[in-house]
Design a protein around this motif. Structure first.
Motif, PDB file in Angstrom:
ATOM      1  N   GLY A 592      -5.378  -1.929  11.048  1.00  0.00           N
ATOM      2  CA  GLY A 592      -5.625  -0.679  11.760  1.00  0.00           C
ATOM      3  C   GLY A 592      -6.219   0.385  10.859  1.00  0.00           C
ATOM      4  N   ARG A 593      -6.267   1.599  11.381  1.00  0.00           N
ATOM      5  CA  ARG A 593      -6.876   2.724  10.678  1.00  0.00           C
ATOM      6  C   ARG A 593      -5.838   3.490   9.864  1.00  0.00           C
ATOM      7  NH1 ARG A 593     -11.855   3.717  13.250  1.00  0.00           N
ATOM      8  NH2 ARG A 593     -12.010   2.794  15.320  1.00  0.00           N
ATOM      9  N   ILE A 594      -6.327   4.244   8.876  1.00  0.00           N
ATOM     10  CA  ILE A 594      -5.493   5.245   8.234  1.00  0.00           C
ATOM     11  C   ILE A 594      -6.080   6.622   8.513  1.00  0.00           C
ATOM     12  CG2 ILE A 594      -4.566   3.721   6.473  1.00  0.00           C
ATOM     13  CD1 ILE A 594      -6.594   4.870   4.503  1.00  0.00           C
ATOM     14  N   ASP A 596      -7.409   9.287   6.876  1.00  0.00           N
ATOM     15  CA  ASP A 596      -8.559   9.990   6.318  1.00  0.00           C
ATOM     16  C   ASP A 596      -9.798   9.125   6.129  1.00  0.00           C
ATOM     17  OD1 ASP A 596      -6.953  12.248   6.166  1.00  0.00           O
ATOM     18  OD2 ASP A 596      -6.324  11.830   4.120  1.00  0.00           O
ATOM     19  N   GLN A 597      -9.757   7.862   6.551  1.00  0.00           N
ATOM     20  CA  GLN A 597     -10.921   6.998   6.372  1.00  0.00           C
ATOM     21  C   GLN A 597     -11.465   6.540   7.720  1.00  0.00           C
ATOM     22  OE1 GLN A 597     -12.522   6.799   3.727  1.00  0.00           O
ATOM     23  NE2 GLN A 597     -11.062   7.327   2.107  1.00  0.00           N
ATOM     24  N   TRP A 598     -12.701   6.099   7.678  1.00  0.00           N
ATOM     25  CA  TRP A 598     -13.411   5.708   8.903  1.00  0.00           C
ATOM     26  C   TRP A 598     -14.123   4.384   8.675  1.00  0.00           C
ATOM     27  CZ3 TRP A 598     -13.727   6.305  13.848  1.00  0.00           C
ATOM     28  CH2 TRP A 598     -14.874   5.912  14.526  1.00  0.00           C
ATOM     29  N   HIS A 599     -13.890   3.444   9.545  1.00  0.00           N
ATOM     30  CA  HIS A 599     -14.544   2.138   9.527  1.00  0.00           C
ATOM     31  C   HIS A 599     -14.634   1.571   8.115  1.00  0.00           C
ATOM     32  CE1 HIS A 599     -16.315   2.056  13.843  1.00  0.00           C
ATOM     33  NE2 HIS A 599     -15.041   2.404  13.803  1.00  0.00           N
ATOM     34  N   THR A 600     -15.815   1.260   7.602  1.00  0.00           N
ATOM     35  CA  THR A 600     -15.902   0.638   6.278  1.00  0.00           C
ATOM     36  C   THR A 600     -16.259   1.661   5.197  1.00  0.00           C
ATOM     37  OG1 THR A 600     -18.206  -0.051   6.636  1.00  0.00           O
ATOM     38  CG2 THR A 600     -16.494  -1.591   7.280  1.00  0.00           C
ATOM     39  N   MET A 601     -15.957   2.923   5.430  1.00  0.00           N
ATOM     40  CA  MET A 601     -15.977   3.988   4.430  1.00  0.00           C
ATOM     41  C   MET A 601     -17.366   4.357   3.932  1.00  0.00           C
ATOM     42  SD  MET A 601     -12.574   2.728   2.354  1.00  0.00           S
ATOM     43  CE  MET A 601     -12.824   3.812   0.957  1.00  0.00           C
ATOM     44  N   THR A 602     -18.420   3.946   4.624  1.00  0.00           N
ATOM     45  CA  THR A 602     -19.757   4.281   4.151  1.00  0.00           C
ATOM     46  C   THR A 602     -19.997   5.786   4.187  1.00  0.00           C
ATOM     47  OG1 THR A 602     -20.593   3.801   6.377  1.00  0.00           O
ATOM     48  CG2 THR A 602     -20.819   2.074   4.718  1.00  0.00           C
ATOM     49  N   ARG A 603     -19.285   6.517   5.057  1.00  0.00           N
ATOM     50  CA  ARG A 603     -19.405   7.979   5.086  1.00  0.00           C
ATOM     51  C   ARG A 603     -18.184   8.634   4.423  1.00  0.00           C
ATOM     52  NH1 ARG A 603     -20.162   8.812  10.244  1.00  0.00           N
ATOM     53  NH2 ARG A 603     -22.416   9.103  10.259  1.00  0.00           N
ATOM     54  N   THR A 604     -16.982   8.307   4.886  1.00  0.00           N
ATOM     55  CA  THR A 604     -15.792   8.987   4.363  1.00  0.00           C
ATOM     56  C   THR A 604     -15.518   8.652   2.912  1.00  0.00           C
ATOM     57  OG1 THR A 604     -14.463   7.201   5.322  1.00  0.00           O
ATOM     58  CG2 THR A 604     -14.623   9.252   6.586  1.00  0.00           C
ATOM     59  N   HIS A 613      -5.391  10.599  -0.371  1.00  0.00           N
ATOM     60  CA  HIS A 613      -4.157  10.225   0.314  1.00  0.00           C
ATOM     61  C   HIS A 613      -3.820   8.763   0.057  1.00  0.00           C
ATOM     62  CE1 HIS A 613      -1.665   9.787   4.204  1.00  0.00           C
ATOM     63  NE2 HIS A 613      -0.971  10.525   3.366  1.00  0.00           N
ATOM     64  N   TYR A 614      -4.779   7.898   0.270  1.00  0.00           N
ATOM     65  CA  TYR A 614      -4.657   6.474  -0.038  1.00  0.00           C
ATOM     66  C   TYR A 614      -5.911   6.050  -0.809  1.00  0.00           C
ATOM     67  CZ  TYR A 614      -0.705   6.030   3.180  1.00  0.00           C
ATOM     68  OH  TYR A 614       0.508   6.156   3.791  1.00  0.00           O
ATOM     69  N   PRO A 615      -5.871   6.065  -2.145  1.00  0.00           N
ATOM     70  CA  PRO A 615      -7.067   5.773  -2.930  1.00  0.00           C
ATOM     71  C   PRO A 615      -7.386   4.291  -3.079  1.00  0.00           C
ATOM     72  CG  PRO A 615      -5.264   6.347  -4.379  1.00  0.00           C
ATOM     73  CD  PRO A 615      -4.753   6.528  -2.984  1.00  0.00           C
ATOM     74  N   GLU A 616      -6.510   3.410  -2.603  1.00  0.00           N
ATOM     75  CA  GLU A 616      -6.773   1.975  -2.734  1.00  0.00           C
ATOM     76  C   GLU A 616      -6.138   1.229  -1.568  1.00  0.00           C
ATOM     77  OE1 GLU A 616      -4.853  -0.028  -6.042  1.00  0.00           O
ATOM     78  OE2 GLU A 616      -3.317   1.526  -6.133  1.00  0.00           O
ATOM     79  N   PRO A 617      -6.570   0.003  -1.308  1.00  0.00           N
ATOM     80  CA  PRO A 617      -5.994  -0.771  -0.198  1.00  0.00           C
ATOM     81  C   PRO A 617      -4.533  -1.090  -0.446  1.00  0.00           C
ATOM     82  CG  PRO A 617      -7.463  -2.128  -1.526  1.00  0.00           C
ATOM     83  CD  PRO A 617      -7.639  -0.732  -2.005  1.00  0.00           C
ATOM     84  N   PHE A 618      -3.778  -1.223   0.637  1.00  0.00           N
ATOM     85  CA  PHE A 618      -2.342  -1.450   0.493  1.00  0.00           C
ATOM     86  C   PHE A 618      -1.821  -2.368   1.584  1.00  0.00           C
ATOM     87  CE2 PHE A 618      -2.888   2.365   3.074  1.00  0.00           C
ATOM     88  CZ  PHE A 618      -2.006   2.171   4.130  1.00  0.00           C
ATOM     89  N   GLY A 659       9.310  -8.758   9.221  1.00  0.00           N
ATOM     90  CA  GLY A 659       8.502  -9.898   9.641  1.00  0.00           C
ATOM     91  C   GLY A 659       7.053  -9.565   9.904  1.00  0.00           C
ATOM     92  N   SER A 660       6.704  -8.283   9.810  1.00  0.00           N
ATOM     93  CA  SER A 660       5.320  -7.845  10.049  1.00  0.00           C
ATOM     94  C   SER A 660       4.795  -7.113   8.827  1.00  0.00           C
ATOM     95  CB  SER A 660       5.247  -6.913  11.266  1.00  0.00           C
ATOM     96  OG  SER A 660       5.544  -7.598  12.465  1.00  0.00           O
ATOM     97  N   LEU A 661       3.489  -7.191   8.645  1.00  0.00           N
ATOM     98  CA  LEU A 661       2.795  -6.490   7.577  1.00  0.00           C
ATOM     99  C   LEU A 661       1.674  -5.663   8.187  1.00  0.00           C
ATOM    100  CD1 LEU A 661       2.338  -9.501   5.102  1.00  0.00           C
ATOM    101  CD2 LEU A 661       4.225  -7.853   5.127  1.00  0.00           C
ATOM    102  N   PHE A 662       1.346  -4.571   7.536  1.00  0.00           N
ATOM    103  CA  PHE A 662       0.213  -3.753   7.987  1.00  0.00           C
ATOM    104  C   PHE A 662      -0.743  -3.555   6.819  1.00  0.00           C
ATOM    105  CE2 PHE A 662      -1.938   0.367   8.158  1.00  0.00           C
ATOM    106  CZ  PHE A 662      -2.642   0.231   9.344  1.00  0.00           C
ATOM    107  N   VAL A 663      -2.056  -3.754   7.097  1.00  0.00           N
ATOM    108  CA  VAL A 663      -3.106  -3.523   6.101  1.00  0.00           C
ATOM    109  C   VAL A 663      -4.237  -2.740   6.777  1.00  0.00           C
ATOM    110  CG1 VAL A 663      -4.831  -4.590   4.596  1.00  0.00           C
ATOM    111  CG2 VAL A 663      -2.559  -5.626   4.821  1.00  0.00           C
ATOM    112  N   PRO A 664      -4.733  -1.668   6.133  1.00  0.00           N
ATOM    113  CA  PRO A 664      -5.872  -0.932   6.710  1.00  0.00           C
ATOM    114  C   PRO A 664      -7.138  -1.781   6.750  1.00  0.00           C
ATOM    115  CG  PRO A 664      -4.776   0.357   5.002  1.00  0.00           C
ATOM    116  CD  PRO A 664      -4.240  -1.039   4.908  1.00  0.00           C
ATOM    117  N   MET A 665      -8.009  -1.427   7.685  1.00  0.00           N
ATOM    118  CA  MET A 665      -9.230  -2.191   7.927  1.00  0.00           C
ATOM    119  C   MET A 665     -10.419  -1.733   7.093  1.00  0.00           C
ATOM    120  SD  MET A 665     -10.299  -0.294  11.491  1.00  0.00           S
ATOM    121  CE  MET A 665     -12.077  -0.209  11.261  1.00  0.00           C
TER     122      MET A 665
END
Length: 884
Positions: A592-594, A596-604, A613-618, A659-665
């Motif tokens: 899903g989304r976080i 302050d970022q948008w899609h594949t970050m080409t703009r944000t 806020h989140y400088p790296e994937p998590f 039992g679930s994990l979340f990772v930004p897209m």
């Protein structure tokens, strides 16, 4: 593109999510000043953190400035001729279905219209699909099944007027922040309003919830069927409305009865009976209910059925077509709705017409004068890239999107593009994972340069206006497409010279032989002058002779766009996701989304304050799961599925469902090494909508034990070749790199000096026994870079060190404390950034709370400004306040 004087305020539209916020851009001495448009009916002067930072995205850094063919600069004429000849040759040899367009919700409606007309009307293939397939095609299919048309029945005002708002599979606070702000404001004005959040995760949106149902991933259909059965048993259905306006009720009710009683629903959904009972009672007694659904429903292998099960509830209770009532699909992209209007999906024709109706094919064919119009739907997104991999599609034109990152099974998508005979990419960005696969690159205008229209989630058409000159040789997408069409022999049918002409044609087609049979109708604009187009004000469709001022909500008269004029309830048999966990892959991965970022970050990704806020994937994981799998907070881990793998930083979070994990897209190879989450996602789709199941991928997680870990902060961009993990973030005065490697350099100081490439004043500390190395580089007393390395993830905080890059010459005290990474006692240390709008850190907030005995979010805002911008950080502020 329209010309305006530099000082004239330009009213335009934010290019991010489907809320469709109005913004005003004004040229100032240095750059542009942005402010929210307090007159635009979508946002009334509010913006989210991303929208508020738009003025910081306007530089030409990494812009695609001129055409490129086979790696070399080319003229427009040469590049367009190459595209034309390649497509013509492949069509002649293999037929029209051997070529495809993959387009984007970032395109304007005029761009979308011309692309669809060229592919379906004149090339003669249905092979045009869009990244909006990944976002809202499920909602489209559900609307068409229920209403006979892809028509969102409600307005944002209905959300504010509701007495109950149910948010399903939507982190509203982060994905649609301005609507969340409007909801919070309505709640404050009307304390009796109730909010229910249905989501396996406890997200920031739950901060406003009276009830959070943390259901088992994928069990939504069981919940909605159970509620319909409960309403039947409680005699709470609107039988008179059903009799007059609904068909299919008996069959839908029959399958809903199989959901059983509240205890059975609770068991299937994995939540306590008391919570199910509370929700059912609340829905039963609250007529004015708006149900907002998003990707948690849409991105599912049974998403259409889930959406129809939800719509069934509104039809069975007559809660539709009236103020404060209705099902509401919120879209993720700025012009997902506009793309739907013009047939941007492979299974649609333009103006909400369909391949399933031969009369519609004939209507569009005659209107376009296109005797060779496509006769059947084309391939949907996932199918399209599978066909590219199989060699069935030999040329693909990708417009304004990054499928090598965003599509499921992303590694195979990249391999398919690399092997494809011809890949054309028109984009405004030079370096993306997808442009790296391109044979021909065409420079498209970006936001600020483009001129046209978009349609937001509530069917509101707004003007996106240009206020910047084009960068380099960039051209509008519609112009690029038109030029190819003309070269292919259809000059008369593609004679457009400005966007207004395309909009008028689009409006004319919507009314052509329409006799109120089709929901989408903007025929009132068919004769719009260029000046009226330039000054067009936001308006909700339909806009026609019957509704010249637009339409706030639909179905107020109980009439729908089905053959019988009645809405259709669908018998839904709930089913769980297509893939299930097992011993090898025991976790469910949710993407899903976080904030302050948008899609594949080409703009944000270009905006420093959005990277703090989140400088790296998590990877978010529940504390009990982290203990079992020996994962420490802040450590690195590898995720693996049946399709791929990735690396990211562990974040232990009790809000994550066990039992679930979340990772930004968002992360791509441009910003992080081996962190593309869609490389893990299976290419499994809903059989009706074709939307991928991005919310339920079985995965396993294992700790990553590299030989060393570290971080580098540098005033200049650097390159790290021999690393296992590297995540980069542009932070304004410095770049931040989070690193891990399997090979230890023989001499750390040589490694650091070689990477920085500066002859300067170095301070260093090395402890070979513990594997620690620290270094700082200064030039004329100004900090240039710091290198911190350790044997594991236990490294000092970065924030104080980062603040030193704002200085000229460092003080003696700052130099003394550099390698300890801690300021002298009493010096400011902001801590991790919480409020991106105002750059307020966690330690600043905590200090303000303790020193001033603050007891409310409002008091924190007055003292620090945190939470007074877009408001998306309020949930985090509340937690900080509770801890303090």
């Amino acid at each position: 593109m329209s010309a305006t004087t530099p000082s004239t305020p330009i009213h335009t539209i934010c290019p991010y999510c489907g809320v469709g916020c109005g913004v005003i851009m004004t040229r100032i001495t240095k750059g542009y000043q942005l402010k929210a448009d307090n007159q635009h009916p979508a946002n009334f002067g509010k913006l989210c953190s991303k929208g508020a930072a738009l003025a910081e995205t306007l530089d030409d850094g990494d812009r695609l400035l001129y055409p490129i063919t086979k790696g070399k600069r080319a003229t427009w004429d040469a590049a367009l001729s190459e595209v034309t000849h390649t497509f013509q040759r492949i069509i002649a040899e293999h037929g029209p279905d051997a070529v495809a367009f993959y387009v984007s919700g970032q395109l304007l409606t005029e761009d979308y219209y011309v692309a669809n007309k060229l592919m379906k009307g004149f090339i003669g293939s249905g092979n045009i699909d869009t990244n909006s397939r990944l976002c809202m095609s499920t909602a489209v299919a559900a609307h068409k099944r229920a209403f006979g048309a892809d028509a969102v029945p409600v307005s944002y005002e209905d959300m504010e007027a509701a007495d109950l708002v149910v948010l399903i599979g939507s982190n509203y606070a982060w994905a649609h922040p301005v609507l969340y702000q409007r909801l919070m404001a309505a709640r404050k004005m009307r304390p009796g309003m109730r909010v229910v959040v249905i989501d396996p995760r406890r997200t920031a949106t739950c901060d406003i919830a009276d009830l959070h149902l943390a259901i088992s991933p994928g069990s939504d259909g069981f919940l909605f069927n159970g509620l319909l059965n409960y309403l039947r048993r409680e005699d709470a259905l609107n039988l008179s409305y059903i009799e007059a306006h609904v068909e299919g009720f008996s069959a839908a009710l029959h399958t809903a009865r199989l959901a059983g009683s509240i205890p059975e629903v609770a068991l299937n959904c994995g939540v306590p009976e008391a919570q199910i009972s509370e929700f059912f009672h609340l829905f039963l007694r609250t007529e004015r209910t708006v149900s907002i659904f998003s990707q948690g429903i849409n991105q599912s292998s049974s998403g259409v059925d889930k959406a129809n099960a939800l719509i069934n509830l509104h039809l069975a209770t007559g809660r539709i077509g009236k103020p404060g009532m209705g099902p509401f699909s919120v879209t993720g992209q700025p012009n997902a709705m506009g793309g739907r209007e013009v047939g941007g999906l492979a299974n649609q024709l333009a103006a909400h017409m369909d391949f399933t109706d031969p009369g519609h094919i004939d209507t569009v064919s005659r209107f376009w004068n296109a005797p060779h119009i496509a006769q059947k739907p084309g391939l949907k997104a996932v199918e399209m890239f599978q066909a590219i991999a199989d060699g069935k599609i030999r040329a693909v034109w990708i417009m304004g999107t990054n499928p090598a990152v965003s599509l499921p099974d992303a590694d195979r998508v990249r391999q398919a593009l690399q092997a494809c005979e011809c890949v054309v990419v028109s984009d405004c960005v030079r370096h993306t994972d997808t442009t790296a696969c391109a044979d021909i690159l065409l420079p498209a205008m970006g936001w600020g340069e483009k001129d046209g229209t978009v349609t937001n989630s509530e069917r509101r058409i707004s003007r996106q206006r240009a206020f910047l000159p084009p960068a380099g040789e960039a051209q509008p997408d519609w112009w690029i497409i038109t030029q190819v069409a003309q070269r292919m022999g259809w000059a008369a049918e593609f004679s457009y010279t400005r966007a207004a002409q395309i909009f008028r044609e689009h409006a004319s087609l919507s009314g052509f032989e329409n006799l109120t049979q089709r929901a989408f109708d903007i025929s009132a604009f068919a004769d719009l002058s260029d000046n009226d187009y330039e000054t067009l004000q936001p308006v909700q469709w339909p806009v026609n002779a019957a509704h010249p001022q637009g339409s706030q909500r639909l179905f107020t008269d109980g009439k729908f766009f089905t053959p019988s004029g009645k809405a259709q309830m669908w018998p839904i048999t709930p089913r769980m996701p297509a893939q299930t966990t097992d011993a090898e892959f025991p976790f469910v991965l949710n993407t899903g989304r976080i904030r302050d970022q948008w899609h594949t970050m080409t703009r944000t990704g270009k905006v420093p304050r959005l990277n703090t806020h989140y400088p790296e994937p998590f990877i978010e994981i529940h504390v009990t799961d982290a203990l079992v799998h020996h994962l420490a907070n802040g450590s690195l881990a590898e995720l693996r599925s049946r399709h791929g793998k990735m690396l990211a930083r562990v974040q232990i979070n009790e809000d994550q469902r066990p039992g679930s994990l979340f990772v930004p897209m968002h992360w791509s190879d441009v910003f992080a090494q081996a962190a593309r989450v869609d490389a893990l996602v299976a290419p499994i789709t809903d059989p009706i909508s074709g939307q991928p199941e991005s919310k339920h991928t079985p995965v396993c997680i294992t700790p990553l034990h590299p030989t060393w870990q570290g971080f580098v902060l540098s005033r200049t961009a650097l390159h790290f070749d021999d690393t296992r993990y590297c995540a980069a973030a542009c932070c304004g005065t410095y770049w931040r790199y989070e690193l891990a490697g399997d090979h230890r350099p023989s001499v750390w100081s040589d490694w650091a000096h070689d990477i920085l490439g500066l002859s300067a004043d170095w301070s260093e500390y090395r402890d070979d026994a513990s594997g620690r190395y620290r270094a700082a580089c200064l030039v004329d007393g100004q900090l240039q870079a710091v290198f911190f390395v350790a044997a594991d993830h236990h490294l000092p905080a970065r924030e104080w060190l980062a603040s030193l890059f704002k200085s000229g010459q460092l003080t003696a005290s700052e130099r003394t404390h550099l390698l300890s990474a801690r300021p002298a006692r009493g010096s400011a240390d902001p801590g991790r950034i919480i409020c991106a709008c105002h750059g307020v850190g966690e330690k600043t907030i905590l200090n303000a709370i303790h020193q001033n005995k603050l007891t409310s979010i409002e008091a924190i805002g007055l003292r620090t400004q945190a939470g007074t911008g877009c408001g998306s950080c309020v949930a985090e502020l509340r937690r900080i306040l509770e801890r303090a």
